[in-house]
Design a protein around this motif. Sequence first.
Motif, mmCIF file in Angstrom:
data_model
loop_
_atom_site.group_PDB
_atom_site.id
_atom_site.type_symbol
_atom_site.label_atom_id
_atom_site.label_comp_id
_atom_site.label_asym_id
_atom_site.label_seq_id
_atom_site.Cartn_x
_atom_site.Cartn_y
_atom_site.Cartn_z
ATOM 1 N N VAL A 107 1.452 -75.078 -4.793
ATOM 2 C CA VAL A 107 0.745 -73.919 -5.348
ATOM 3 C C VAL A 107 0.674 -72.796 -4.313
ATOM 4 O O VAL A 107 0.929 -71.632 -4.629
ATOM 5 C CB VAL A 107 -0.669 -74.327 -5.833
ATOM 6 N N ASP A 108 0.356 -73.148 -3.062
ATOM 7 C CA ASP A 108 0.266 -72.129 -2.008
ATOM 8 C C ASP A 108 1.620 -71.500 -1.717
ATOM 9 O O ASP A 108 1.730 -70.286 -1.531
ATOM 10 C CB ASP A 108 -0.318 -72.732 -0.726
ATOM 11 N N GLU A 109 2.666 -72.304 -1.666
ATOM 12 C CA GLU A 109 4.013 -71.773 -1.424
ATOM 13 C C GLU A 109 4.449 -70.853 -2.562
ATOM 14 O O GLU A 109 5.061 -69.803 -2.324
ATOM 15 C CB GLU A 109 5.018 -72.914 -1.263
ATOM 16 N N LEU A 110 4.132 -71.239 -3.792
ATOM 17 C CA LEU A 110 4.466 -70.388 -4.935
ATOM 18 C C LEU A 110 3.715 -69.067 -4.855
ATOM 19 O O LEU A 110 4.286 -68.006 -5.133
ATOM 20 C CB LEU A 110 4.164 -71.104 -6.255
ATOM 21 N N MET A 115 3.922 -63.315 -4.120
ATOM 22 C CA MET A 115 3.440 -62.121 -3.439
ATOM 23 C C MET A 115 4.600 -61.345 -2.810
ATOM 24 O O MET A 115 4.719 -60.130 -2.988
ATOM 25 C CB MET A 115 2.422 -62.507 -2.371
ATOM 26 N N HIS A 116 5.490 -62.043 -2.093
ATOM 27 C CA HIS A 116 6.625 -61.363 -1.450
ATOM 28 C C HIS A 116 7.567 -60.746 -2.489
ATOM 29 O O HIS A 116 8.047 -59.625 -2.312
ATOM 30 C CB HIS A 116 7.402 -62.327 -0.551
ATOM 31 N N THR A 117 7.812 -61.471 -3.571
ATOM 32 C CA THR A 117 8.703 -60.966 -4.615
ATOM 33 C C THR A 117 8.126 -59.719 -5.263
ATOM 34 O O THR A 117 8.821 -58.712 -5.429
ATOM 35 C CB THR A 117 8.965 -62.056 -5.670
ATOM 36 N N LEU A 118 6.852 -59.773 -5.622
ATOM 37 C CA LEU A 118 6.234 -58.623 -6.294
ATOM 38 C C LEU A 118 6.071 -57.434 -5.352
ATOM 39 O O LEU A 118 6.169 -56.285 -5.801
ATOM 40 C CB LEU A 118 4.907 -59.034 -6.929
ATOM 41 N N GLU A 119 5.869 -57.681 -4.060
ATOM 42 C CA GLU A 119 5.846 -56.573 -3.096
ATOM 43 C C GLU A 119 7.201 -55.874 -3.049
ATOM 44 O O GLU A 119 7.276 -54.651 -3.009
ATOM 45 C CB GLU A 119 5.467 -57.081 -1.704
ATOM 46 N N LEU A 120 8.272 -56.660 -3.053
ATOM 47 C CA LEU A 120 9.621 -56.093 -3.063
ATOM 48 C C LEU A 120 9.842 -55.265 -4.326
ATOM 49 O O LEU A 120 10.297 -54.122 -4.263
ATOM 50 C CB LEU A 120 10.672 -57.200 -2.970
ATOM 51 N N SER A 160 3.233 -63.513 -17.076
ATOM 52 C CA SER A 160 3.508 -64.720 -16.296
ATOM 53 C C SER A 160 4.608 -64.405 -15.296
ATOM 54 O O SER A 160 5.567 -63.714 -15.622
ATOM 55 C CB SER A 160 3.947 -65.852 -17.235
ATOM 56 N N PHE A 161 4.474 -64.912 -14.084
ATOM 57 C CA PHE A 161 5.491 -64.679 -13.066
ATOM 58 C C PHE A 161 6.754 -65.479 -13.352
ATOM 59 O O PHE A 161 7.861 -65.005 -13.136
ATOM 60 C CB PHE A 161 4.936 -65.051 -11.680
ATOM 61 N N LEU A 162 6.577 -66.702 -13.867
ATOM 62 C CA LEU A 162 7.714 -67.598 -14.075
ATOM 63 C C LEU A 162 8.135 -67.675 -15.527
ATOM 64 O O LEU A 162 7.295 -67.758 -16.419
ATOM 65 C CB LEU A 162 7.359 -69.012 -13.595
ATOM 66 N N ALA A 163 9.427 -67.672 -15.747
ATOM 67 C CA ALA A 163 9.986 -67.914 -17.079
ATOM 68 C C ALA A 163 9.794 -69.393 -17.407
ATOM 69 O O ALA A 163 9.521 -70.204 -16.517
ATOM 70 C CB ALA A 163 11.478 -67.560 -17.082
ATOM 71 N N PRO A 164 9.949 -69.756 -18.674
ATOM 72 C CA PRO A 164 9.895 -71.184 -19.030
ATOM 73 C C PRO A 164 10.955 -71.961 -18.256
ATOM 74 O O PRO A 164 11.936 -71.385 -17.764
ATOM 75 C CB PRO A 164 10.199 -71.192 -20.529
#
Length: 170
Positions: A107-110, A115-120, A160-164
């Motif tokens: 959960v923490d790694e995700l 966070m890094h992806t959305l900052e980019l 949602s951040f992740l697709a199915p």
Amino acid sequence: MIPDEHGREDVMREAVSLTQRVELRFPGREDPVVLGFNDLGWLFVYPGRDAMYRFDDQGRLRRAYVEGLLYRTSGQTLAELTRQHEPITSDSDIRSQTILVRRDLTVDELDVFRMHTLELIEALHRSVHDATVIRQVPDDRSTGREQFAQGLKRVLDAKSFLAPAIVRRK
């Protein structure tokens, strides 16, 4: 399309499945960024030499390639896939095979990955109109940039951040 292990290919030339794509030079970024859409409306982001993000038509992450690691959604987290090369030996032959070893992110790694992806994506969205077009397909300068800005915004606004989960082939 995932960059190979030995460096980035020419995404603009090779990514023919991306029917709309643009290579941009963003202020303050060393490497050009390639943004593209396929026929399904999925957004592909290639933000540098060894990175790729693929978002579905609702802006949810499906796959990524970051720092030599492949990631794919499992619906609840990301599966990190590491390539391992192992020799196959027989009486007359020595060959090599590549095995993908899977590890699900905690959960923490995700949260850190998100966070890094959305900052980019936020940084690209904020300055997409200030970026310089290097190449574009189709080569019609009157289209594209606003559509890419909307695609980046769709990622930022996704519920949602992740697709199915990606259904595994048998």
